[in-house]
Design a protein around this motif. Structure first.
Motif, mmCIF file in Angstrom:
data_model
loop_
_atom_site.group_PDB
_atom_site.id
_atom_site.type_symbol
_atom_site.label_atom_id
_atom_site.label_comp_id
_atom_site.label_asym_id
_atom_site.label_seq_id
_atom_site.Cartn_x
_atom_site.Cartn_y
_atom_site.Cartn_z
ATOM 1 N N LEU A 151 49.682 44.851 2.996
ATOM 2 C CA LEU A 151 48.335 44.329 3.232
ATOM 3 C C LEU A 151 47.525 45.285 4.097
ATOM 4 O O LEU A 151 48.033 45.839 5.083
ATOM 5 N N THR A 152 46.264 45.456 3.750
ATOM 6 C CA THR A 152 45.326 46.195 4.595
ATOM 7 C C THR A 152 44.268 45.266 5.174
ATOM 8 O O THR A 152 43.395 45.723 5.914
ATOM 9 N N SER A 153 44.330 43.983 4.851
ATOM 10 C CA SER A 153 43.346 43.003 5.285
ATOM 11 C C SER A 153 43.954 42.072 6.326
ATOM 12 O O SER A 153 45.159 42.083 6.577
ATOM 13 N N SER A 154 43.103 41.234 6.915
ATOM 14 C CA SER A 154 43.544 40.249 7.899
ATOM 15 C C SER A 154 43.819 38.934 7.189
ATOM 16 O O SER A 154 42.889 38.214 6.801
ATOM 17 N N ILE A 155 45.100 38.630 6.986
ATOM 18 C CA ILE A 155 45.531 37.420 6.281
ATOM 19 C C ILE A 155 46.641 36.760 7.092
ATOM 20 O O ILE A 155 47.584 37.422 7.522
#
Length: 821
Positions: free
Chosen positions: A119-123
């Protein structure tokens, strides 16, 4: 005889090595122990040799064993190796046990899945084990305190969904008139879009993923400007015998931190010391009517704790039962649940919900999977009249709930503060007993899909149809009563409203996944068509022929208020095209990008284009990190993305004309009024930049998630007051910024006796700032008594009023203050 026996023994001895010298064939199937699904690509090797094979797409294998070979080794990434003794068996089925760390776990993202380490996103993902720990009717209430940056505020009443805000407010809630703009995140349940998920039973949820930044949410386009909450419901498992599961609880709710009010003695002292003759006279009237206290004869013989009178201990319960299982080709789940909750306000104040759910997934053949999911929800809610809280606050303790001397009152002899000299009745019980707000809520969620493996494990196509139906039937009845002058209701009234919502979404997604040496690529192309419609019919009737519940229908009202009859509806539809690319080099360098084009008939700007990009660097995989102790995994993330917002009101789009009636010289004339101002709106644009860090430390016992974000809402719809006294309109000229820092720490470990434990803590900061108001000095919000204003450079909806610096202690201080004079 002895000679024959000897010959037979010699023959067997000579034949024995030839029998065991022959090769053997062993076959079987390899599945996952977690869910029974077949595992393709498993290495099956004869122990002590390099000879082996791999399982096919259905998990099947066949292998030859040579002389004196009796052990097979099964191994695959993400599973613990299995060493199996063959002995005399020719068919061996193996269920591999998962060996996946939290970073290797797959999380749900928009229109697909992705490993957490990629992941490169905020999840943030919360599993069912955490969700069911909180007994609540609302699934989002169970996330309170578990996700950094997610604010959840309970609305209190049974059945009411909580207010949910993710990373602040990015739109002006109040539009023109009394309408409010929705600032809730988008809820996606098994692919279907919802504005709230009040129909879901928490026990039916497998996981909830919160997509916090624009890069993660951009794939959902204009519906995702306030963030996205992805919900995956439970299903059966392959190769599982029928399993019956029950979960439930029963508890009670009790009001906490109840406001402490003055008792009769304190209230009497305050009234006598106020210096107001009328207040002291009211105390004397109470003593004349109810007598004097034997403990203190200067106090009326009444001491009512009104909060104690209106509150109650309220039960809450939930019961869920389901049957699940599956074969090698199909999985199934059938279940039902009941939730019941009473409110703490002692009136018709409760919520009941009964759900039925079924889900079936079927492997039609090696290249086709199909499935269906159906959720039926039938709920009913009695909503309290919240005016009771205000009435209770102002009720005086020197008056009882029931006053037997109030002989003219009906249906019951409620006490009336007017009899003591007060201007209002100040008794909340007539409101509690003679107001009913009943709503029946029926919802149907259906999901059907077909998935085709065009190239096994590389190229697939999935078509999904979702349909959601909501039927609301509301009936408000106010019954007549008489407690005293100006404290009565002469006739019974009824308000009836029916609403029907039909939402349909058809998604078609093509996904390609492949690996080339150290290069790993996943690409996706998709299209989505949505159709949303709404119908509403409302009417009001007065003077019911009877107060009996059987007569609570509009047909039994003697008068219908034509000004309150409304027949309304709308239909909005749109089509979207989207794409995603995810690239991973050697589990070290990550690139992620999406683009979505949304078309809608809601605004003058028909199409909106919303891109996003994310980058990741797994520092812990670099050679220079070898030998660095304490750091098991370290990833740096950065992302940027843009989103639209279609939750603001639809644009008028044209000059408006309305019919008016007016009188001239005592004669009524009918004419038309045309305005030359109207709202002209574009997509509200949310642009967000996010920098983050993900790490596992100290033997993966400590996990750290940290994010800093800047989110700007541009083209924000704001109220604009045109010159020459014309009506207010909306213009896409506002700019709002939200920025903040989020941190989540989790520690998990195992004690010597095998007992595991985990401790988690999270925190978040948020700074909200208005940056542009289209040249206007400020915007007003709220009511005049509780004024709020938005100024450039200040937070949105700041409270506006006099600042209290102190309280005058004597007349000399008043005389010395020139402002007070």
């Amino acid at each position: 005889m002895t000679g024959r026996l000897l010959i037979a023994v010699l023959f067997a001895v000579l034949l024995h090595p030839q029998v065991w010298a022959q090769d053997r064939q062993v076959s079987g199937r390899v599945t996952s122990q977690d869910d029974g699904t077949p595992v393709p690509g498993v290495n099956v090797v004869v122990e002590g040799t390099t000879r082996g094979t791999t399982t096919d797409v259905n998990g099947n294998y066949t292998i030859q064993l040579g002389p004196n070979e009796n052990t097979l080794v099964f191994s695959f990434v993400g599973f613990k190796p299995a060493v199996i003794q063959v002995d005399s068996r020719s068919v061996i089925d193996v269920a591999l046990e998962s060996d996946i760390t939290s970073l290797d776990e797959v999380v749900v993202i928009g229109y697909g899945e992705q490993r957490e380490r990629d992941l490169t996103s905020s999840i943030t993902t919360v599993t069912t084990e955490e969700i069911v720990k909180t007994p609540t009717a609302q699934a989002m209430q169970a996330l309170q305190g578990k996700v950094a940056g997610l604010q959840i505020v309970s609305n209190g009443s049974p059945g009411d969904a909580p207010t949910v805000r993710l990373r602040g407010i990015g739109s002006y809630i109040q539009g023109t008139g009394t309408e409010e703009i929705d600032t809730e995140p988008l809820y996606v349940v098994d692919g279907m879009f919802f504005d709230n998920i009040d129909f879901l039973n928490t026990a039916d949820i497998k996981s909830i993923s919160v997509l916090k930044d624009a890069s993660a949410a951009a794939i959902f386009g204009v519906r995702a400007s306030n963030g996205v909450v992805l919900i995956e419901t439970k299903s059966g498992n392959y190769n599982q015998a029928a399993q019956i599961s029950y979960s439930g609880y029963y508890g009670v709710q009790r009001a906490q931190n109840v406001l402490k009010m003055a008792n009769a003695e304190q209230f009497t002292a305050m009234a006598n010391e106020s210096g107001v003759p009328g207040e002291a006279l009211n105390i004397l009237n109470a003593m004349q009517r109810y007598g004097r206290s034997r403990v203190n004869p200067n106090v009326p013989d009444v001491n009512t704790d009104w909060y104690k009178e209106v509150l109650r201990v309220a039960p809450i319960q939930n019961h869920s039962l389901d049957i699940s299982g599956g074969s090698d080709r199909a999985t199934y789940l059938v279940g039902g649940s009941y939730f019941g909750q009473e409110g703490i306000l002692d009136m018709k104040n409760d919520y009941e919900r009964f759900n039925l759910r079924t889900r079936v997934d079927y492997r039609a053949n090696d290249w086709l999977n199909i499935g269906a999911n159906l959720n039926l929800s039938n709920a009913q809610k009695n909503s309290p009249d919240n005016a009771v809280w205000n009435q209770t606050y102002y009720a005086v303790p020197i008056m009882p709930v029931i006053d037997e001397q109030n002989v003219n009152a009906f249906p019951e002899r409620w006490a009336n503060a007017q009899d003591l000299g007060y201007r209002a009745g100040q008794n909340p019980f007539p409101t509690m007993r003679y107001n009913t707000d009943f709503m029946r809520i029926r919802k149907i969620l259906s999901n059907f899909y077909a998935e085709i493996q065009i190239i096994p494990d590389k190229l697939s196509f999935k078509s999904t149809y979702n349909a959601a139906y909501t039927f609301l039937n509301q009936r408000e009845v106010d019954l007549p009563y008489f407690i005293g002058d100006n404290f009565n209701r002469n006739v019974a009234t009824i308000n009836k409203k029916d609403e029907t919502w039909v939402n349909q979404i058809w998604d078609n997604v093509l996904t390609y996944t492949n690996s080339f040496g150290l290069h790993n690529v996943t690409g996706m192309l998709g299209t989505s068509f949505r159709d949303e419609s709404f119908q509403m019919l409302r009417a009001r009737g007065t003077d019911l022929v009877s107060t009996d519940i059987k007569a609570w229908y509009l047909s039994n009202a003697r008068n219908i208020d034509v000004n309150q009859v409304k027949d309304d509806g709308l239909r909005q539809y749109g089509i979207s095209y989207f794409a995603r690319i995810a690239y991973n080099f050697n589990d070290r360098y990550l690139v992620y990008g999406t683009i979505r084009a949304d078309g809608s008939n809601k605004y003058q700007q028909t199409w909106g284009y919303f891109p996003s990009v994310g980058l990741g660097w797994v520092v812990s995989e670099e050679p220079f990190m070898e030998g660095v102790g304490g750091i098991d995994f370290l990833k740096l993330r950065a992302s940027w993305g843009q989103l639209g917002n279609d939750k603001i009101p639809a644009s008028d789009g044209a000059n408006t004309t309305q019919t008016i009636n007016t009188a001239f010289n005592d004669t009524m004339f009918t004419g038309t009024k045309t305005t030359n101002t109207f709202s002209f709106l574009e997509w509200e644009l949310t642009e967000e930049t996010n920098f983050g860090l993900t790490s596992e430390l100290l033997g993966s016992r400590l996990s750290v998630e940290a994010d800093y974000f800047i989110r700007d809402t541009k083209n924000a719809a704001i109220i604009f007051d045109p010159p020459l006294g014309q009506d207010d309109v909306l213009r896409p000229q506002g700019v709002i910024r939200n920025s903040g820092f989020e941190l989540a720490l989790n520690w998990q470990d195992e004690l010597a006796n095998g007992l595991t434990y985990s401790i988690g803590v999270n925190m978040a900061t948020l700074k909200n700032e208005v940056r542009d108001l289209y040249g206007q000095p400020y915007l007003n919000h709220g009511q005049a008594e509780f004024r709020q204003r938005s100024y450039v450079g200040e937070p949105i909806y700041s409270f506006y009023g006099w600042e209290v610096v102190g309280v005058y202690q004597n007349n000399e201080e008043i005389q010395a203050d020139p402002i007070a004079l």
